[in-house]
Design a protein around this motif. Structure first.
Motif, PDB file in Angstrom:
ATOM      1  N   LEU A   1       0.850  -1.182   0.000  1.00  0.00           N
ATOM      2  CA  LEU A   1       0.000   0.000   0.000  1.00  0.00           C
ATOM      3  C   LEU A   1       0.891   1.238   0.000  1.00  0.00           C
ATOM      4  N   ALA A   2       0.688   2.106  -0.998  1.00  0.00           N
ATOM      5  CA  ALA A   2       1.306   3.429  -0.969  1.00  0.00           C
ATOM      6  C   ALA A   2       0.354   4.307  -0.168  1.00  0.00           C
ATOM      7  N   VAL A   3       0.735   4.645   1.038  1.00  0.00           N
ATOM      8  CA  VAL A   3      -0.209   5.187   2.019  1.00  0.00           C
ATOM      9  C   VAL A   3      -0.858   6.484   1.565  1.00  0.00           C
ATOM     10  N   ASN A   4      -0.097   7.460   1.122  1.00  0.00           N
ATOM     11  CA  ASN A   4      -0.680   8.760   0.763  1.00  0.00           C
ATOM     12  C   ASN A   4      -1.579   8.639  -0.462  1.00  0.00           C
ATOM     13  N   ALA A   5      -1.131   7.925  -1.466  1.00  0.00           N
ATOM     14  CA  ALA A   5      -1.895   7.808  -2.710  1.00  0.00           C
ATOM     15  C   ALA A   5      -3.026   6.802  -2.593  1.00  0.00           C
ATOM     16  N   GLY A   6      -2.927   5.897  -1.638  1.00  0.00           N
ATOM     17  CA  GLY A   6      -3.941   4.858  -1.506  1.00  0.00           C
ATOM     18  C   GLY A   6      -3.849   3.777  -2.565  1.00  0.00           C
TER      19      GLY A   6
END
Length: 124
Positions: free
Chosen positions: A50-55
């Motif tokens: 998971l790329a946290v900021n981009a979702g």
């Protein structure tokens, strides 16, 4: 940066488990969380990211239709919901994190920070 993974256990084939990874120490949300696993006698393999900021999310082929990675922003916790578990899913599961901007990172060598593993055993 600290990571704590928990939620493993013994489950019957076809059952479900939800793993949690609490992450702390990042100054922003521009990081990636990856779940990996290592079965007895085998190498470590990626499960989901998971790329946290981009979702943005990524799943390894075996995880695509059965596992879901998600995040509770308020708790800074990333989850791996695992459904329809099979005996071959038995492994120690690890969460990992690194500052990757909005990028997906799929390889273990992409990650600098690792939590302790949690054992998932799928057996009748």
């Amino acid at each position: 940066v600290q990571l704590q993974a928990f939620g493993g256990g013994l489950v019957r084939p076809g059952g479900s488990l939800r793993l949690s990874c609490a992450a702390s120490g990042f100054e922003s949300d521009y990081y990636a969380i990856g779940w990996f696993r290592q079965a007895p006698g085998k190498g470590r393999e990626g499960v989901a990211c998971l790329a946290v900021n981009a979702g943005r999310t990524y799943y390894t082929d075996f995880a695509k239709d059965r596992f879901t990675i998600s995040r509770d922003n308020a708790k800074n916790t990333v989850y791996l919901q695992m459904n329809s578990l099979k005996p071959e899913d038995t492994a120690v599961y690890y969460c990992a994190a690194d500052a990757k901007g909005d990028k997906i990172a799929t390889l273990a060598l992409d990650y600098h920070y690792w939590g302790r593993g949690t054992l998932v055993t799928v057996s009748s």
